[in-house]
Design a protein around this motif. Structure first.
Motif, PDB file in Angstrom:
ATOM      1  N   THR A  36      76.028  21.685  53.345  1.00  0.00           N
ATOM      2  CA  THR A  36      75.281  22.729  52.986  1.00  0.00           C
ATOM      3  C   THR A  36      73.783  22.607  53.168  1.00  0.00           C
ATOM      4  OG1 THR A  36      75.355  21.901  50.592  1.00  0.00           O
ATOM      5  CG2 THR A  36      77.270  23.210  51.337  1.00  0.00           C
ATOM      6  N   GLY A  37      73.150  21.493  53.135  1.00  0.00           N
ATOM      7  CA  GLY A  37      71.665  21.348  53.240  1.00  0.00           C
ATOM      8  C   GLY A  37      71.351  21.722  54.676  1.00  0.00           C
ATOM      9  N   ALA A  38      72.248  21.257  55.649  1.00  0.00           N
ATOM     10  CA  ALA A  38      71.999  21.790  57.036  1.00  0.00           C
ATOM     11  C   ALA A  38      72.322  23.112  57.280  1.00  0.00           C
ATOM     12  CB  ALA A  38      72.793  20.736  57.916  1.00  0.00           C
ATOM     13  N   LEU A  39      73.254  23.752  56.680  1.00  0.00           N
ATOM     14  CA  LEU A  39      73.288  24.974  56.807  1.00  0.00           C
ATOM     15  C   LEU A  39      72.260  26.120  56.323  1.00  0.00           C
ATOM     16  CD1 LEU A  39      77.258  25.590  55.561  1.00  0.00           C
ATOM     17  CD2 LEU A  39      76.391  25.837  58.050  1.00  0.00           C
ATOM     18  N   TYR A  40      71.634  25.475  55.197  1.00  0.00           N
ATOM     19  CA  TYR A  40      70.619  26.152  54.460  1.00  0.00           C
ATOM     20  C   TYR A  40      69.503  26.113  55.395  1.00  0.00           C
ATOM     21  CZ  TYR A  40      66.526  27.006  51.694  1.00  0.00           C
ATOM     22  OH  TYR A  40      65.381  27.508  51.253  1.00  0.00           O
ATOM     23  N   GLY A  41      69.125  25.072  55.798  1.00  0.00           N
ATOM     24  CA  GLY A  41      67.785  24.796  56.980  1.00  0.00           C
ATOM     25  C   GLY A  41      67.910  25.749  58.204  1.00  0.00           C
ATOM     26  N   GLY A  42      69.177  25.762  58.548  1.00  0.00           N
ATOM     27  CA  GLY A  42      69.322  26.864  59.768  1.00  0.00           C
ATOM     28  C   GLY A  42      69.094  27.986  59.372  1.00  0.00           C
ATOM     29  N   ALA A  43      69.647  28.661  58.060  1.00  0.00           N
ATOM     30  CA  ALA A  43      69.685  29.863  57.702  1.00  0.00           C
ATOM     31  C   ALA A  43      68.227  30.276  57.257  1.00  0.00           C
ATOM     32  CB  ALA A  43      70.483  30.279  56.607  1.00  0.00           C
ATOM     33  N   TYR A  44      67.536  29.436  56.481  1.00  0.00           N
ATOM     34  CA  TYR A  44      66.042  29.603  56.118  1.00  0.00           C
ATOM     35  C   TYR A  44      65.207  29.812  57.546  1.00  0.00           C
ATOM     36  CZ  TYR A  44      61.832  29.189  53.835  1.00  0.00           C
ATOM     37  OH  TYR A  44      60.350  29.476  53.252  1.00  0.00           O
ATOM     38  N   GLN A  45      65.409  28.933  58.249  1.00  0.00           N
ATOM     39  CA  GLN A  45      64.700  29.006  59.497  1.00  0.00           C
ATOM     40  C   GLN A  45      64.611  30.038  60.430  1.00  0.00           C
ATOM     41  OE1 GLN A  45      61.899  26.727  60.005  1.00  0.00           O
ATOM     42  NE2 GLN A  45      61.378  28.264  61.406  1.00  0.00           N
ATOM     43  N   SER A  46      66.120  30.529  60.460  1.00  0.00           N
ATOM     44  CA  SER A  46      66.491  31.767  61.196  1.00  0.00           C
ATOM     45  C   SER A  46      65.865  32.828  60.505  1.00  0.00           C
ATOM     46  CB  SER A  46      67.803  31.870  61.362  1.00  0.00           C
ATOM     47  OG  SER A  46      68.397  32.897  62.377  1.00  0.00           O
ATOM     48  N   LEU A  47      65.707  33.057  59.239  1.00  0.00           N
ATOM     49  CA  LEU A  47      65.028  34.241  58.667  1.00  0.00           C
ATOM     50  C   LEU A  47      63.505  34.295  58.909  1.00  0.00           C
ATOM     51  CD1 LEU A  47      66.887  34.073  55.060  1.00  0.00           C
ATOM     52  CD2 LEU A  47      67.178  35.738  57.002  1.00  0.00           C
ATOM     53  N   ILE A  48      63.054  32.961  58.811  1.00  0.00           N
ATOM     54  CA  ILE A  48      61.553  32.793  59.087  1.00  0.00           C
ATOM     55  C   ILE A  48      61.342  33.369  60.482  1.00  0.00           C
ATOM     56  CG2 ILE A  48      59.619  31.260  59.254  1.00  0.00           C
ATOM     57  CD1 ILE A  48      60.336  32.046  56.328  1.00  0.00           C
ATOM     58  N   ASP A  49      62.097  32.684  61.423  1.00  0.00           N
ATOM     59  CA  ASP A  49      61.844  32.796  62.866  1.00  0.00           C
ATOM     60  C   ASP A  49      62.138  34.408  63.280  1.00  0.00           C
ATOM     61  OD1 ASP A  49      61.455  30.165  63.413  1.00  0.00           O
ATOM     62  OD2 ASP A  49      63.479  29.865  64.198  1.00  0.00           O
ATOM     63  N   ASN A  50      62.911  35.189  62.559  1.00  0.00           N
ATOM     64  CA  ASN A  50      63.042  36.709  62.853  1.00  0.00           C
ATOM     65  C   ASN A  50      62.275  37.395  61.741  1.00  0.00           C
ATOM     66  OD1 ASN A  50      65.289  36.980  64.904  1.00  0.00           O
ATOM     67  ND2 ASN A  50      66.006  35.142  63.561  1.00  0.00           N
ATOM     68  N   GLY A  51      61.119  36.962  61.473  1.00  0.00           N
ATOM     69  CA  GLY A  51      60.165  37.683  60.757  1.00  0.00           C
ATOM     70  C   GLY A  51      60.185  37.976  59.139  1.00  0.00           C
ATOM     71  N   VAL A  52      61.345  37.429  58.564  1.00  0.00           N
ATOM     72  CA  VAL A  52      61.426  37.626  57.036  1.00  0.00           C
ATOM     73  C   VAL A  52      60.106  36.306  56.503  1.00  0.00           C
ATOM     74  CG1 VAL A  52      62.745  37.010  54.986  1.00  0.00           C
ATOM     75  CG2 VAL A  52      63.709  37.880  57.090  1.00  0.00           C
ATOM     76  N   LEU A  53      59.275  37.081  55.433  1.00  0.00           N
ATOM     77  CA  LEU A  53      58.392  36.189  54.943  1.00  0.00           C
ATOM     78  C   LEU A  53      58.925  35.500  54.065  1.00  0.00           C
ATOM     79  CD1 LEU A  53      55.940  39.113  53.942  1.00  0.00           C
ATOM     80  CD2 LEU A  53      55.861  37.714  55.994  1.00  0.00           C
ATOM     81  N   ALA A  54      58.388  33.943  54.046  1.00  0.00           N
ATOM     82  CA  ALA A  54      58.622  32.973  53.019  1.00  0.00           C
ATOM     83  C   ALA A  54      58.971  33.563  51.588  1.00  0.00           C
ATOM     84  CB  ALA A  54      57.833  31.741  52.989  1.00  0.00           C
ATOM     85  N   ASP A  55      57.963  34.488  51.286  1.00  0.00           N
ATOM     86  CA  ASP A  55      57.927  34.800  49.967  1.00  0.00           C
ATOM     87  C   ASP A  55      59.039  35.836  49.708  1.00  0.00           C
ATOM     88  OD1 ASP A  55      55.501  33.158  49.080  1.00  0.00           O
ATOM     89  OD2 ASP A  55      54.228  35.157  49.565  1.00  0.00           O
ATOM     90  N   ASN A  56      59.792  36.372  50.569  1.00  0.00           N
ATOM     91  CA  ASN A  56      60.688  37.096  50.567  1.00  0.00           C
ATOM     92  C   ASN A  56      62.322  36.511  50.467  1.00  0.00           C
ATOM     93  OD1 ASN A  56      59.337  39.553  49.799  1.00  0.00           O
ATOM     94  ND2 ASN A  56      59.106  40.000  52.110  1.00  0.00           N
ATOM     95  N   ILE A  57      62.196  35.106  50.400  1.00  0.00           N
ATOM     96  CA  ILE A  57      63.475  34.363  50.433  1.00  0.00           C
ATOM     97  C   ILE A  57      63.555  33.775  49.174  1.00  0.00           C
ATOM     98  CG2 ILE A  57      64.699  32.568  51.709  1.00  0.00           C
ATOM     99  CD1 ILE A  57      63.062  33.238  53.975  1.00  0.00           C
ATOM    100  N   PHE A  58      64.789  34.065  48.667  1.00  0.00           N
ATOM    101  CA  PHE A  58      64.959  33.423  46.890  1.00  0.00           C
ATOM    102  C   PHE A  58      66.285  32.598  47.275  1.00  0.00           C
ATOM    103  CE2 PHE A  58      62.901  37.322  46.814  1.00  0.00           C
ATOM    104  CZ  PHE A  58      61.718  37.240  46.148  1.00  0.00           C
ATOM    105  N   THR A  59      66.043  31.344  46.930  1.00  0.00           N
ATOM    106  CA  THR A  59      66.992  30.354  47.066  1.00  0.00           C
ATOM    107  C   THR A  59      67.470  29.619  45.632  1.00  0.00           C
ATOM    108  OG1 THR A  59      65.983  29.645  49.399  1.00  0.00           O
ATOM    109  CG2 THR A  59      67.745  28.134  48.127  1.00  0.00           C
ATOM    110  N   TYR A  60      68.848  29.602  45.565  1.00  0.00           N
ATOM    111  CA  TYR A  60      69.273  29.016  44.335  1.00  0.00           C
ATOM    112  C   TYR A  60      70.511  28.342  44.603  1.00  0.00           C
ATOM    113  CZ  TYR A  60      66.107  32.330  41.901  1.00  0.00           C
ATOM    114  OH  TYR A  60      65.092  33.047  41.563  1.00  0.00           O
TER     115      TYR A  60
END
Length: 165
Positions: A36-60
């Motif tokens: 799940t850590g690898a899945l998260y890393g891929g999801a988070y980086q993909s959001l960033i790479d596609n323009g989502v601001l880090a401040d607009n990603i909320f992880t729990y």
């Protein structure tokens, strides 16, 4: 083409809209943390790479995959989000527990999405063994977390477009 012969995270044949206007929650299961850590890393980086601001990603984090839908529900109830990505990994064991968890999470994600009229993305690996999970969490078959993030962006963009039409 058979799954074993391709990378499932190849988006070269599709357009991914900018994620800049959107806010996403990511709920990650702690069970099978290596995967799940690898899945998260891929999801988070993909959001960033596609323009989502880090401040607009909320992880729990939640304890396991079963709790993903409750986590998504809590997030959508308490945060102004355009979608939630649920990331987990359930590996087949010796009992029917696998079947119950997988069905509950899939149905639960759908129900939360319908309840809030927001995309709730099912980024949960349901594999026969750990190697299959590794292959789909950044291995030879790509990263299901990347796929979940792209799906979230595309669905949020679709919802936004339909609101303005």
């Amino acid at each position: 083409m058979a799954t074993q012969l391709k990378n499932l995270s190849d988006f070269s044949n599709t357009t991914i809209p900018s994620g800049a206007p959107y806010r996403f929650g990511i709920v990650v299961a702690e069970w099978n943390a290596k995967i799940t850590g690898a899945l998260y890393g891929g999801a988070y980086q993909s959001l960033i790479d596609n323009g989502v601001l880090a401040d607009n990603i909320f992880t729990y984090a939640v304890p396991g995959s079963f709790e993903l839908t409750s986590g998504a529900d809590i997030l959508l109830k308490n945060k102004n989000l355009d979608g939630v990505i649920c990331l987990g990994c359930v590996i087949q064991g010796e009992t029917r527990h696998f079947d119950f968890i997988c069905a509950a999470v899939a149905n639960g994600a759908t129900n939360v999405a319908l309840k809030y009229e927001k995309p709730v993305i099912f980024g949960v690996l349901t594999t026969d063994n750990e190697q299959q999970a590794i292959d789909r969490a950044g291995g030879k078959h790509g990263n299901k977390g990347v796929e979940a993030a792209v799906t979230a962006i595309k669905m949020a963009d679709m919802a936004a477009q339909l609101k303005t039409d």
